[in-house]
Design a protein around this motif. Structure first.
Motif, PDB file in Angstrom:
ATOM      1  N   PRO A 147       0.828  -1.218   0.000  1.00 28.90           N
ATOM      2  CA  PRO A 147       0.000   0.000   0.000  1.00 28.90           C
ATOM      3  C   PRO A 147       0.856   1.260   0.000  1.00 28.90           C
ATOM      4  CG  PRO A 147       0.136  -0.900   2.221  1.00 28.90           C
ATOM      5  CD  PRO A 147       0.896  -1.859   1.333  1.00 28.90           C
ATOM      6  N   ASN A 148       0.305   2.362  -0.489  1.00 27.48           N
ATOM      7  CA  ASN A 148       0.967   3.665  -0.435  1.00 27.48           C
ATOM      8  C   ASN A 148       0.652   4.258   0.931  1.00 27.48           C
ATOM      9  OD1 ASN A 148       1.992   6.186  -0.793  1.00 27.48           O
ATOM     10  ND2 ASN A 148       0.649   6.760  -2.481  1.00 27.48           N
ATOM     11  N   ALA A 149       1.314   3.748   1.966  1.00 31.83           N
ATOM     12  CA  ALA A 149       0.887   4.058   3.340  1.00 31.83           C
ATOM     13  C   ALA A 149       1.911   4.832   4.145  1.00 31.83           C
ATOM     14  CB  ALA A 149       0.569   2.762   4.069  1.00 31.83           C
ATOM     15  N   MET A 150       3.107   5.011   3.582  1.00 27.97           N
ATOM     16  CA  MET A 150       4.184   5.574   4.413  1.00 27.97           C
ATOM     17  C   MET A 150       4.190   7.101   4.379  1.00 27.97           C
ATOM     18  SD  MET A 150       8.202   4.658   4.050  1.00 27.97           S
ATOM     19  CE  MET A 150       9.458   5.859   4.487  1.00 27.97           C
ATOM     20  N   PRO A 151       4.322   7.728   5.572  1.00 32.51           N
ATOM     21  CA  PRO A 151       4.445   9.191   5.594  1.00 32.51           C
ATOM     22  C   PRO A 151       5.891   9.600   5.310  1.00 32.51           C
ATOM     23  CG  PRO A 151       4.357   8.332   7.825  1.00 32.51           C
ATOM     24  CD  PRO A 151       4.287   7.138   6.916  1.00 32.51           C
ATOM     25  N   PRO A 152       6.111  10.802   4.750  1.00 34.19           N
ATOM     26  CA  PRO A 152       7.486  11.283   4.541  1.00 34.19           C
ATOM     27  C   PRO A 152       8.223  11.369   5.887  1.00 34.19           C
ATOM     28  CG  PRO A 152       5.871  12.710   3.477  1.00 34.19           C
ATOM     29  CD  PRO A 152       5.100  11.761   4.331  1.00 34.19           C
ATOM     30  N   GLN A 153       9.507  11.082   5.883  1.00 36.43           N
ATOM     31  CA  GLN A 153      10.283  11.040   7.133  1.00 36.43           C
ATOM     32  C   GLN A 153      11.039  12.337   7.382  1.00 36.43           C
ATOM     33  OE1 GLN A 153      10.090   8.150   9.245  1.00 36.43           O
ATOM     34  NE2 GLN A 153       8.372   8.046   7.823  1.00 36.43           N
ATOM     35  N   ASN A 154      11.097  12.754   8.652  1.00 42.54           N
ATOM     36  CA  ASN A 154      11.875  13.944   9.041  1.00 42.54           C
ATOM     37  C   ASN A 154      13.313  13.532   9.300  1.00 42.54           C
ATOM     38  OD1 ASN A 154       9.465  15.437   9.392  1.00 42.54           O
ATOM     39  ND2 ASN A 154       9.227  14.611  11.446  1.00 42.54           N
ATOM     40  N   LEU A 155      14.115  13.378   8.274  1.00 41.13           N
ATOM     41  CA  LEU A 155      15.485  12.936   8.522  1.00 41.13           C
ATOM     42  C   LEU A 155      16.483  13.951   7.962  1.00 41.13           C
ATOM     43  CD1 LEU A 155      15.090   9.149   7.603  1.00 41.13           C
ATOM     44  CD2 LEU A 155      15.292  10.112   9.891  1.00 41.13           C
ATOM     45  N   THR A 156      17.563  14.134   8.704  1.00 43.19           N
ATOM     46  CA  THR A 156      18.625  15.025   8.213  1.00 43.19           C
ATOM     47  C   THR A 156      19.448  14.273   7.168  1.00 43.19           C
ATOM     48  OG1 THR A 156      20.201  14.257   9.857  1.00 43.19           O
ATOM     49  CG2 THR A 156      18.793  16.097  10.497  1.00 43.19           C
ATOM     50  N   ASP A 157      20.298  14.987   6.440  1.00 39.61           N
ATOM     51  CA  ASP A 157      21.139  14.341   5.418  1.00 39.61           C
ATOM     52  C   ASP A 157      21.982  13.228   6.030  1.00 39.61           C
ATOM     53  OD1 ASP A 157      20.084  16.014   3.602  1.00 39.61           O
ATOM     54  OD2 ASP A 157      21.851  17.312   3.407  1.00 39.61           O
ATOM     55  N   ALA A 158      22.560  13.518   7.212  1.00 32.32           N
ATOM     56  CA  ALA A 158      23.408  12.505   7.855  1.00 32.32           C
ATOM     57  C   ALA A 158      22.582  11.282   8.241  1.00 32.32           C
ATOM     58  CB  ALA A 158      24.093  13.098   9.085  1.00 32.32           C
ATOM     59  N   GLU A 159      21.363  11.526   8.684  1.00 29.39           N
ATOM     60  CA  GLU A 159      20.514  10.395   9.066  1.00 29.39           C
ATOM     61  C   GLU A 159      20.120   9.549   7.849  1.00 29.39           C
ATOM     62  OE1 GLU A 159      18.258  11.859  13.123  1.00 29.39           O
ATOM     63  OE2 GLU A 159      17.536  12.671  11.215  1.00 29.39           O
ATOM     64  N   LEU A 160      19.795  10.219   6.747  1.00 27.06           N
ATOM     65  CA  LEU A 160      19.458   9.491   5.514  1.00 27.06           C
ATOM     66  C   LEU A 160      20.642   8.608   5.103  1.00 27.06           C
ATOM     67  CD1 LEU A 160      17.768  12.371   3.470  1.00 27.06           C
ATOM     68  CD2 LEU A 160      16.621  10.316   4.288  1.00 27.06           C
ATOM     69  N   ALA A 161      21.837   9.195   5.126  1.00 27.42           N
ATOM     70  CA  ALA A 161      23.036   8.452   4.714  1.00 27.42           C
ATOM     71  C   ALA A 161      23.290   7.278   5.660  1.00 27.42           C
ATOM     72  CB  ALA A 161      24.234   9.391   4.681  1.00 27.42           C
ATOM     73  N   SER A 162      23.022   7.481   6.964  1.00 27.16           N
ATOM     74  CA  SER A 162      23.233   6.403   7.932  1.00 27.16           C
ATOM     75  C   SER A 162      22.257   5.247   7.697  1.00 27.16           C
ATOM     76  CB  SER A 162      23.056   6.927   9.359  1.00 27.16           C
ATOM     77  OG  SER A 162      24.095   7.806   9.690  1.00 27.16           O
ATOM     78  N   VAL A 163      21.004   5.586   7.401  1.00 27.35           N
ATOM     79  CA  VAL A 163      20.013   4.539   7.137  1.00 27.35           C
ATOM     80  C   VAL A 163      20.412   3.720   5.919  1.00 27.35           C
ATOM     81  CG1 VAL A 163      17.612   4.071   6.485  1.00 27.35           C
ATOM     82  CG2 VAL A 163      18.104   5.764   8.266  1.00 27.35           C
ATOM     83  N   ILE A 164      20.873   4.429   4.874  1.00 29.54           N
ATOM     84  CA  ILE A 164      21.311   3.723   3.664  1.00 29.54           C
ATOM     85  C   ILE A 164      22.498   2.816   3.984  1.00 29.54           C
ATOM     86  CG2 ILE A 164      22.349   4.027   1.377  1.00 29.54           C
ATOM     87  CD1 ILE A 164      20.617   6.624   1.177  1.00 29.54           C
ATOM     88  N   ALA A 165      23.448   3.334   4.764  1.00 28.20           N
ATOM     89  CA  ALA A 165      24.622   2.518   5.134  1.00 28.20           C
ATOM     90  C   ALA A 165      24.180   1.268   5.887  1.00 28.20           C
ATOM     91  CB  ALA A 165      25.584   3.353   5.994  1.00 28.20           C
ATOM     92  N   TYR A 166      23.168   1.418   6.732  1.00 28.68           N
ATOM     93  CA  TYR A 166      22.683   0.263   7.493  1.00 28.68           C
ATOM     94  C   TYR A 166      21.964  -0.724   6.594  1.00 28.68           C
ATOM     95  CZ  TYR A 166      19.898  -2.457  10.809  1.00 28.68           C
ATOM     96  OH  TYR A 166      19.306  -3.485  11.504  1.00 28.68           O
ATOM     97  N   ILE A 167      21.120  -0.221   5.697  1.00 30.76           N
ATOM     98  CA  ILE A 167      20.382  -1.126   4.799  1.00 30.76           C
ATOM     99  C   ILE A 167      21.357  -1.955   3.957  1.00 30.76           C
ATOM    100  CG2 ILE A 167      18.820  -1.216   2.785  1.00 30.76           C
ATOM    101  CD1 ILE A 167      17.280   1.143   4.035  1.00 30.76           C
ATOM    102  N   LYS A 168      22.489  -1.336   3.589  1.00 33.84           N
ATOM    103  CA  LYS A 168      23.497  -2.060   2.795  1.00 33.84           C
ATOM    104  C   LYS A 168      24.061  -3.256   3.567  1.00 33.84           C
ATOM    105  CE  LYS A 168      25.131   1.701  -0.175  1.00 33.84           C
ATOM    106  NZ  LYS A 168      26.212   2.683  -0.369  1.00 33.84           N
ATOM    107  N   THR A 169      24.039  -3.170   4.908  1.00 36.31           N
ATOM    108  CA  THR A 169      24.598  -4.288   5.694  1.00 36.31           C
ATOM    109  C   THR A 169      23.609  -5.444   5.849  1.00 36.31           C
ATOM    110  OG1 THR A 169      23.799  -3.521   7.852  1.00 36.31           O
ATOM    111  CG2 THR A 169      25.917  -2.625   7.100  1.00 36.31           C
ATOM    112  N   LEU A 170      22.325  -5.214   5.500  1.00 41.32           N
ATOM    113  CA  LEU A 170      21.298  -6.244   5.696  1.00 41.32           C
ATOM    114  C   LEU A 170      21.227  -7.131   4.464  1.00 41.32           C
ATOM    115  CD1 LEU A 170      18.526  -3.954   7.231  1.00 41.32           C
ATOM    116  CD2 LEU A 170      19.947  -5.597   8.462  1.00 41.32           C
ATOM    117  N   LYS A 171      22.170  -8.056   4.383  1.00 41.50           N
ATOM    118  CA  LYS A 171      22.221  -8.880   3.165  1.00 41.50           C
ATOM    119  C   LYS A 171      21.365 -10.121   3.301  1.00 41.50           C
ATOM    120  CE  LYS A 171      26.318  -6.994   1.248  1.00 41.50           C
ATOM    121  NZ  LYS A 171      27.307  -6.555   2.267  1.00 41.50           N
TER     122      LYS A 171
END
Ligand code: CUA
Length: 320
Positions: free
Chosen positions: A296-320
């Motif tokens: 579903p198109n259910a997700m609200p936009p997130q209040n994240l700073t640039d550093a936080e966005l980059a950190s989330v991406i770095a973490y997702i990359k580790t979830l293999k």
């Protein structure tokens, strides 16, 4: 009465509340005692028992009208006095932005607590509010999607977080008797306006710290502000994403984050997209832009700073 007192308001509110309890419980008990007594005393004693003719008593009627009126008016005045105090912001109160959105609380300190004032406001970790003991604060509250309500029982404050509108609340936090021993206090934050499926999980903590510890914590947060690492990302995912995105491949509300990076996803439009950094950023800031088929198109936009966005991406990359 039975909730720890974590602010300057708590004793005032508790006193008023106790008076209301007394003013309702005492008449309730008296009334019911008299009721039971009369039921027994004036019960019908036989077939020929006739009710005598009863006239009214002016003294009694005036008494039971005037006395409750005075009591209720006194309660009203007490409540009004406390309410006016609670709506008056102390001079020099520190302003903190409180943002409620499905389903988390975010807090921002203005630049005035920073040593480097050019850096703008400081975002606290989602759901974690840090306050200095004894220093008055003004919460500037808003919502971004639906109506939420910012509720800290230990402070005795509760204020709606409404989209497109600012509301406020003010308090001077103190460390409760119960938590005095540890020298600091942690109080629960709730959302108290039904706002969707995860409403009951929209929680947070207020940490009330003595001055030295508070300053140390703010400095740590300022230093960590621009850190980018999978560990930072993991914290954000656990606080903000986990309710809808699993990290073990199971399907919750949205796609699992496990093995997500580099994966090809079929979209609702029939197109296909390879999950890369840009797709992830877009999906966090504008979640409705590209929806994966079957979700579903259910997700609200997130209040994240640039550093936080980059950190989330770095973490997702580790979830293999
Ligand atoms: Cu937010 Cu209930």
């Amino acid at each position: 009465m039975w909730i720890e007192q974590g602010s300057n308001w708590a004793p005032l509110v508790d006193f008023d509340m106790n008076m209301i309890h007394l003013a309702t419980i005492i008449p309730f008990v008296l009334l019911n005692a008299v009721l039971v007594y009369f039921i027994i005393k004036y019960r019908r004693r036989g077939e020929n028992d006739q009710t005598s003719s009863i006239a009214h008593s002016t003294v009694l009627e005036v008494a039971w009208t005037v006395i409750p009126t005075i009591v209720l008016f006194a309660l009203f005045i007490m409540g009004l006095v406390t309410f006016r105090k609670m709506r008056t912001v102390a001079q020099g109160a520190r302003e903190i932005e409180v943002v409620g959105q499905k389903w988390q609380w975010d807090f921002y300190y203005p630049s005035l607590v920073r040593e480097n004032k050019d850096k703008g406001r400081l975002k606290l970790p989602t759901g974690q509010l840090y306050l200095e003991e004894g220093v008055p604060v003004k919460f500037l509250i808003r919502g971004t999607d639906v109506i939420h309500s910012f509720f800290v029982p230990a402070f005795r404050i509760k204020e709606d977080a409404v989209p497109n509108m600012y509301t406020f609340s003010t308090v001077t936090p103190v460390i409760s008797e119960e938590q005095k021993k540890s020298g600091k206090a942690v109080y629960r934050i709730f959302c108290t306006e039904y706002c969707g499926t995860q409403h009951s999980g929209m929680l947070g903590d207020v940490h009330v710290l003595p001055t030295a510890e508070f300053q140390k914590r703010i400095r740590e947060l300022e230093e960590a502000e621009n850190n980018v690492s999978p560990d930072e990302g993991k914290k954000i995912v656990q606080q903000s994403c986990k309710a809808c995105h699993s990290i073990d491949g199971s399907k919750v509300v949205g796609p699992s984050l496990k093995g997500l990076f580099g994966k090809k996803e079929a979209l609702t439009t029939g197109e296909e997209v390879t999950v890369d950094e840009n797709y992830l950023i877009e999906s966090m800031l504008q979640p409705g832009a590209k929806i994966v088929k079957g979700f579903p198109n259910a997700m609200p936009p997130q209040n994240l700073t640039d550093a936080e966005l980059a950190s989330v991406i770095a973490y997702i990359k580790t979830l293999k």
